[in-house]
Design an enzyme around this catalytic site. Structure first.
Site, PDB file in Angstrom:
ATOM      1  N   LEU A   6       0.865  -1.173   0.000  1.00  0.00           N
ATOM      2  CA  LEU A   6       0.000   0.000   0.000  1.00  0.00           C
ATOM      3  C   LEU A   6       0.903   1.224   0.000  1.00  0.00           C
ATOM      4  CD1 LEU A   6      -2.888  -0.761   2.549  1.00  0.00           C
ATOM      5  CD2 LEU A   6      -3.146  -0.285   0.112  1.00  0.00           C
ATOM      6  N   ASP A   7       0.529   2.236  -0.759  1.00  0.00           N
ATOM      7  CA  ASP A   7       1.355   3.428  -0.852  1.00  0.00           C
ATOM      8  C   ASP A   7       1.482   4.127   0.497  1.00  0.00           C
ATOM      9  OD1 ASP A   7       1.591   3.024  -3.594  1.00  0.00           O
ATOM     10  OD2 ASP A   7      -0.251   4.145  -4.001  1.00  0.00           O
ATOM     11  N   TRP A   8       2.488   4.984   0.595  1.00  0.00           N
ATOM     12  CA  TRP A   8       2.737   5.794   1.788  1.00  0.00           C
ATOM     13  C   TRP A   8       1.479   6.539   2.233  1.00  0.00           C
ATOM     14  CZ3 TRP A   8       6.404   7.383   5.369  1.00  0.00           C
ATOM     15  CH2 TRP A   8       6.237   8.646   5.916  1.00  0.00           C
TER      16      TRP A   8
END
Length: 286
Positions: A112-114
């Site tokens: 999952l992205d930042w």
């Protein structure tokens, strides 16, 4: 690489995955990037086989751990502003900070992205991770998305038909507008549920950008039919066998709606029926 005991030889990427260090796909990248040595020789060839008993295998200069016997499967509610990695050279927050209570080393299945949050699977089972992430499996991922505007029907249809982003053409398996609890209604934005089967980098943000909208918030709430539920941000739980199997069941809202109305279960019945705990039976006179 030893040629003896050929029956004991296994693929190098599988051995790395079984050690709990990474998934098979990640192990392949490690090999391609020259991070793995066998008996002091750097290996770049994918599919090479080794003997776990006699070959000396190093990853980034460290001896490869023996394959783990206990398989672990967890779900974490990843907070926003945390990297989906076990370490970061820039000392930014990572998911490793939340895993101190896990008895063995695990790795994330996908990412999952930042600036995204929600459901993240973790395991030390490389075969399981590979199965979840393989494109042929078409494992569904369900997200709640807050947009900086109000898409029109033609925008939604375009996302269903498919759009081209960095990495290839992708499409929404299902998409619908929803009402998010606790959020004040505004004409400036909308909430949507979107289901995809691909897992390309920043895919949903790129998809909505293609039809003219920025994603303000992004939360993954399900993988397959395994749902995040009431798991709080930063918390994690271990999965049992039944929960693991739900990962491979497709999240199909239309199918679920159909099952809820099977064999004449009409809306009027739902409105008049009382919960079992509240039904009272009158006693008859003898």
């Amino acid at each position: 690489m030893s040629e003896n005991n050929s029956t004991q030889r296994v693929r190098l990427n599988k051995l790395i995955a079984d050690s709990g260090l990474a998934s098979r796909r990640h192990a392949d990248r490690m090999i391609e990037e020259g991070q793995v040595t066998v008996n002091g020789k750097r290996v770049y060839e994918l599919g090479v086989k080794v003997d776990p008993q006699s070959d000396r295998i190093m990853v980034d200069g460290k001896p490869l751990r023996k394959p783990l016997t206990q398989k672990l499967y967890l779900v974490m509610n990843k907070p926003k502003g945390v990297l989906t990695t076990m370490d970061d050279p820039h000392e930014r927050p990572t998911i490793a900070e939340y895993l101190s209570g896990v008895p063995s080393r695990v790795f994330p299945v996908g990412r999952l992205d930042w600036d995204s949050e929600g459901m993240l699977l973790l395991t030390n089972d490389g075969d399981f991770a590979n199965k979840v992430m393989h494109p042929k499996a078409e494992v569904t991922k369900t997200y709640l998305v807050k947009l900086d505007g109000q898409p029109q029907p033609h925008h939604i249809e375009k996302l269903k038909r498919g759009v081209s982003i960095v990495g290839g053409k992708v499409s929404a398996r299902h998409i619908e507008r929803i009402k998010k609890a606790g959020d004040n209604k505004s004409d400036k934005y909308e909430w949507y549920k979107i289901i995809i089967t691909e897992g390309k980098n920043r895919q949903i943000r790129q998809m909505f950008a293609k039809v003219g909208f920025d994603v303000l918030k992004l939360q993954r709430v399900a993988i397959g039919r395994l749902r995040l539920g009431a798991l709080k941000t930063g918390e994690l739980i271990f999965l049992n066998e039944a929960a693991i199997e739900r990962v491979f069941l497709p999240d199909n809202p239309e199918e679920i709606k159909t099952k809820r109305t099977y064999k004449g279960r009409t809306k009027s019945v739902k409105k008049t029926a009382k919960p079992a705990s509240r039904l009272r039976v009158k006693k008859t006179k003898e």
